[in-house]
Scaffold this motif. Structure first.
Motif, PDB file in Angstrom:
ATOM      1  N   ARG A 167       0.804  -1.226   0.000  1.00 13.86           N
ATOM      2  CA  ARG A 167       0.000   0.000   0.000  1.00 13.86           C
ATOM      3  C   ARG A 167       0.842   1.283   0.000  1.00 13.86           C
ATOM      4  O   ARG A 167       0.518   2.266  -0.641  1.00 13.86           O
ATOM      5  N   ASP A 168       1.947   1.240   0.756  1.00 12.02           N
ATOM      6  CA  ASP A 168       2.751   2.465   0.840  1.00 12.02           C
ATOM      7  C   ASP A 168       3.567   2.720  -0.437  1.00 12.02           C
ATOM      8  O   ASP A 168       4.289   3.701  -0.525  1.00 12.02           O
ATOM      9  N   GLN A 169       3.446   1.820  -1.423  1.00 10.67           N
ATOM     10  CA  GLN A 169       4.178   1.992  -2.688  1.00 10.67           C
ATOM     11  C   GLN A 169       3.293   2.487  -3.839  1.00 10.67           C
ATOM     12  O   GLN A 169       3.802   2.807  -4.912  1.00 10.67           O
ATOM     13  N   VAL A 170       1.974   2.535  -3.603  1.00 15.93           N
ATOM     14  CA  VAL A 170       1.068   2.819  -4.731  1.00 15.93           C
ATOM     15  C   VAL A 170       1.351   4.173  -5.397  1.00 15.93           C
ATOM     16  O   VAL A 170       1.129   4.351  -6.595  1.00 15.93           O
ATOM     17  N   GLY A 171       1.879   5.103  -4.629  1.00 20.78           N
ATOM     18  CA  GLY A 171       2.164   6.445  -5.157  1.00 20.78           C
ATOM     19  C   GLY A 171       3.275   6.492  -6.200  1.00 20.78           C
ATOM     20  O   GLY A 171       3.524   7.532  -6.795  1.00 20.78           O
ATOM     21  N   ASN A 172       3.918   5.344  -6.442  1.00 19.75           N
ATOM     22  CA  ASN A 172       4.967   5.287  -7.481  1.00 19.75           C
ATOM     23  C   ASN A 172       4.459   4.762  -8.818  1.00 19.75           C
ATOM     24  O   ASN A 172       5.214   4.678  -9.776  1.00 19.75           O
ATOM     25  N   TYR A 173       3.175   4.387  -8.864  1.00 19.84           N
ATOM     26  CA  TYR A 173       2.691   3.658 -10.039  1.00 19.84           C
ATOM     27  C   TYR A 173       1.325   4.190 -10.519  1.00 19.84           C
ATOM     28  O   TYR A 173       0.624   4.894  -9.792  1.00 19.84           O
ATOM     29  N   GLY A 174       0.955   3.723 -11.724  1.00 15.94           N
ATOM     30  CA  GLY A 174      -0.435   3.807 -12.126  1.00 15.94           C
ATOM     31  C   GLY A 174      -1.141   2.639 -11.448  1.00 15.94           C
ATOM     32  O   GLY A 174      -0.603   1.531 -11.390  1.00 15.94           O
ATOM     33  N   ILE A 175      -2.341   2.887 -10.904  1.00 11.66           N
ATOM     34  CA  ILE A 175      -3.040   1.843 -10.131  1.00 11.66           C
ATOM     35  C   ILE A 175      -4.421   1.582 -10.734  1.00 11.66           C
ATOM     36  O   ILE A 175      -5.154   2.522 -11.075  1.00 11.66           O
ATOM     37  N   LEU A 176      -4.757   0.282 -10.824  1.00 14.90           N
ATOM     38  CA  LEU A 176      -6.027  -0.100 -11.443  1.00 14.90           C
ATOM     39  C   LEU A 176      -7.196  -0.041 -10.471  1.00 14.90           C
ATOM     40  O   LEU A 176      -7.062  -0.393  -9.300  1.00 14.90           O
ATOM     41  N   ASP A 177      -8.321   0.380 -11.002  1.00 14.90           N
ATOM     42  CA  ASP A 177      -9.593   0.240 -10.303  1.00 14.90           C
ATOM     43  C   ASP A 177     -10.241  -1.001 -10.914  1.00 14.90           C
ATOM     44  O   ASP A 177     -10.615  -0.987 -12.093  1.00 14.90           O
ATOM     45  N   LEU A 178     -10.324  -2.074 -10.140  1.00 13.96           N
ATOM     46  CA  LEU A 178     -10.726  -3.367 -10.710  1.00 13.96           C
ATOM     47  C   LEU A 178     -12.234  -3.571 -10.682  1.00 13.96           C
ATOM     48  O   LEU A 178     -12.903  -3.238  -9.704  1.00 13.96           O
ATOM     49  N   GLU A 179     -12.727  -4.139 -11.782  1.00 13.40           N
ATOM     50  CA  GLU A 179     -14.159  -4.434 -11.842  1.00 13.40           C
ATOM     51  C   GLU A 179     -14.377  -5.913 -11.512  1.00 13.40           C
ATOM     52  O   GLU A 179     -15.221  -6.258 -10.699  1.00 13.40           O
ATOM     53  N   SER A 180     -13.574  -6.772 -12.135  1.00 12.39           N
ATOM     54  CA  SER A 180     -13.694  -8.216 -11.900  1.00 12.39           C
ATOM     55  C   SER A 180     -12.372  -8.867 -12.279  1.00 12.39           C
ATOM     56  O   SER A 180     -11.600  -8.296 -13.045  1.00 12.39           O
ATOM     57  N   ALA A 181     -12.126 -10.040 -11.714  1.00 13.23           N
ATOM     58  CA  ALA A 181     -10.867 -10.715 -12.033  1.00 13.23           C
ATOM     59  C   ALA A 181     -11.106 -12.191 -12.278  1.00 13.23           C
ATOM     60  O   ALA A 181     -12.001 -12.796 -11.664  1.00 13.23           O
ATOM     61  N   GLN A 182     -10.322 -12.732 -13.217  1.00 16.10           N
ATOM     62  CA  GLN A 182     -10.388 -14.168 -13.471  1.00 16.10           C
ATOM     63  C   GLN A 182      -8.972 -14.630 -13.736  1.00 16.10           C
ATOM     64  O   GLN A 182      -8.386 -14.270 -14.766  1.00 16.10           O
ATOM     65  N   GLY A 183      -8.410 -15.385 -12.781  1.00 18.43           N
ATOM     66  CA  GLY A 183      -7.012 -15.799 -12.924  1.00 18.43           C
ATOM     67  C   GLY A 183      -6.110 -14.573 -12.969  1.00 18.43           C
ATOM     68  O   GLY A 183      -6.250 -13.651 -12.173  1.00 18.43           O
ATOM     69  N   ARG A 184      -5.225 -14.538 -13.935  1.00 16.01           N
ATOM     70  CA  ARG A 184      -4.271 -13.428 -14.033  1.00 16.01           C
ATOM     71  C   ARG A 184      -4.867 -12.183 -14.679  1.00 16.01           C
ATOM     72  O   ARG A 184      -4.282 -11.107 -14.649  1.00 16.01           O
ATOM     73  N   LEU A 185      -6.030 -12.361 -15.304  1.00 16.30           N
ATOM     74  CA  LEU A 185      -6.624 -11.265 -16.056  1.00 16.30           C
ATOM     75  C   LEU A 185      -7.703 -10.568 -15.224  1.00 16.30           C
ATOM     76  O   LEU A 185      -8.532 -11.226 -14.615  1.00 16.30           O
ATOM     77  N   ALA A 186      -7.662  -9.239 -15.186  1.00 19.59           N
ATOM     78  CA  ALA A 186      -8.680  -8.492 -14.429  1.00 19.59           C
ATOM     79  C   ALA A 186      -9.226  -7.389 -15.314  1.00 19.59           C
ATOM     80  O   ALA A 186      -8.460  -6.713 -16.017  1.00 19.59           O
ATOM     81  N   LYS A 187     -10.518  -7.214 -15.298  1.00 18.69           N
ATOM     82  CA  LYS A 187     -11.099  -6.116 -16.067  1.00 18.69           C
ATOM     83  C   LYS A 187     -10.988  -4.843 -15.236  1.00 18.69           C
ATOM     84  O   LYS A 187     -11.237  -4.855 -14.027  1.00 18.69           O
ATOM     85  N   ALA A 188     -10.576  -3.770 -15.884  1.00 17.39           N
ATOM     86  CA  ALA A 188     -10.404  -2.512 -15.145  1.00 17.39           C
ATOM     87  C   ALA A 188     -11.568  -1.567 -15.422  1.00 17.39           C
ATOM     88  O   ALA A 188     -11.971  -1.390 -16.577  1.00 17.39           O
ATOM     89  N   ARG A 189     -12.090  -0.997 -14.342  1.00 15.68           N
ATOM     90  CA  ARG A 189     -13.116   0.033 -14.484  1.00 15.68           C
ATOM     91  C   ARG A 189     -12.430   1.323 -14.924  1.00 15.68           C
ATOM     92  O   ARG A 189     -12.945   2.129 -15.653  1.00 15.68           O
ATOM     93  N   GLY A 190     -11.191   1.470 -14.421  1.00 15.69           N
ATOM     94  CA  GLY A 190     -10.409   2.659 -14.741  1.00 15.69           C
ATOM     95  C   GLY A 190      -9.054   2.530 -14.102  1.00 15.69           C
ATOM     96  O   GLY A 190      -8.668   1.448 -13.639  1.00 15.69           O
ATOM     97  N   MET A 191      -8.313   3.618 -14.063  1.00 15.69           N
ATOM     98  CA  MET A 191      -6.987   3.598 -13.433  1.00 15.69           C
ATOM     99  C   MET A 191      -6.569   5.008 -13.100  1.00 15.69           C
ATOM    100  O   MET A 191      -7.078   5.968 -13.701  1.00 15.69           O
ATOM    101  N   VAL A 192      -5.682   5.117 -12.118  1.00  9.55           N
ATOM    102  CA  VAL A 192      -5.279   6.452 -11.688  1.00  9.55           C
ATOM    103  C   VAL A 192      -3.763   6.470 -11.503  1.00  9.55           C
ATOM    104  O   VAL A 192      -3.170   5.502 -11.021  1.00  9.55           O
ATOM    105  N   GLU A 193      -3.150   7.566 -11.942  1.00  8.31           N
ATOM    106  CA  GLU A 193      -1.693   7.669 -11.878  1.00  8.31           C
ATOM    107  C   GLU A 193      -1.260   8.159 -10.494  1.00  8.31           C
ATOM    108  O   GLU A 193      -1.730   9.176 -10.003  1.00  8.31           O
TER     109      GLU A 193
END
Ligand code: G1P
Length: 299
Positions: A167-193
């Motif tokens: 959690r304390d590292q999220v400010g270094n990355y673009g982060i996904l807002d997840l809608e659903s996930a299946q295995g390694r693949l996750a659908k993103a509602r959006g993302m924030v830098e």
């Protein structure tokens, strides 16, 4: 839409200030990790994924990069004459064939989205393309981009490579807002830098690997400066998700090194060094001895 991903964009315009003074006269992408420059790792990963056109978004002071990927006839002739076949093969593997590479310039450092946008005339409006950030060196089998291309065969939508971070590292990355996930693949509602930890939609961070729809290239041209007053690639992909066209995160299988940081570069050097049979034993002995020394001093 074309059914294969053949083009990759490599943003290499960054100043590399974290590695000064080393980067005063050589691009950071040319710093060697064991015996290959950083940028070679990204190019090899792209090749493995089926990429055959390589576009570098470059800047002033980066001419060592096109020189590096050129054929070097004199050196090749010399190695051939000396019978240094192994070295010759290594050298030739670093060439990109004529006509398969192009260089465009990013005149001003206006952000990653802007850098990718500088390649707009290189990508057709009916083809997906890849983006690889050479600072992110990824050890994976198959390579990270290949894993993503395989996933893309099913989704036929934009995919960003991801990994979970503290959690304390999220400010270094673009982060996904997840809608659903299946295995390694996750659908993103959006993302924030680079969100603040308490505002972050998840801990799924974007790494420097992207497969993007041509719409994203168009969206970059209307993306306003965001975090750091830079035109962010994350914001353009977020707009793609908002448009209703799917965007996915793919949690790759492997290990990512942030070679844009000194600690990451050193860790990668150790890991890739240990991978080399001719270096492994000597390096391991050294690491064991050094650690034992450290422990002695501590106690
Ligand atoms: C860039 C992207 C960010 C991504 C990161 C991965 O950030 O803007 O979304 O998570 O690369 O390495 P930078 O590291 O250039 O600040």
């Amino acid at each position: 839409m074309k059914s294969k991903i053949k083009k990759a964009i490599f943003p290499v315009a960054g100043l590399g200030t974290r590695f000064l003074p080393a980067t005063k006269s050589i691009p950071k992408e040319m710093l060697p990790l064991v015996d290959r420059p950083l940028v070679q790792y990204a190019v090899d990963e792209a090749r493995e994924a089926g990429i055959d056109s390589f576009l570098f978004v470059s800047a002033l002071g980066k001419s060592a990069i096109p020189d590096y990927f050129d054929k070097h006839p004199n050196l090749e002739a010399k190695l051939h004459a000396n019978g240094s076949d192994e070295l010759l093969t290594k050298l030739q593997n670093s060439n990109i064939p004529s006509g398969s590479t192009a260089y465009v310039r990013q005149g001003e450092p206006l952000g990653l989205g802007h850098a990718v946008g500088c390649a707009r005339n290189f990508v057709d409006n009916d083809e997906y393309f890849a983006v690889l950030l050479p600072d992110d060196v990824i050890k994976a089998k198959p390579g990270c981009l290949k894993q993503m291309v395989d996933a893309w065969e099913d989704t036929q939508a934009s995919i960003v490579g991801t990994m979970e971070v503290a959690r304390d590292q999220v400010g270094n990355y673009g982060i996904l807002d997840l809608e659903s996930a299946q295995g390694r693949l996750a659908k993103a509602r959006g993302m924030v830098e680079k969100p603040a930890p308490d505002e972050s939609p998840s801990n799924h961070a974007i790494i420097g690997r992207y497969i993007l729809s041509p719409h994203v290239m168009q969206l970059i041209s209307t993306t306003k400066p965001g975090v750091g007053n830079e035109i962010q690639l994350t914001d353009a992909i977020n707009a793609e998700a908002a448009s209703g066209r799917g965007v996915y995160g793919y949690q790759f299988d492997g290990h990512r090194y942030d070679c844009g940081s000194m600690a990451g570069f050193l860790k990668a050097t150790v890991d890739f060094g240990l991978d080399r049979p001719e270096l492994k034993d000597e390096l391991l002995d050294f690491l064991r001895e050094t650690l034992a020394e450290f422990d002695k001093v501590k106690s």
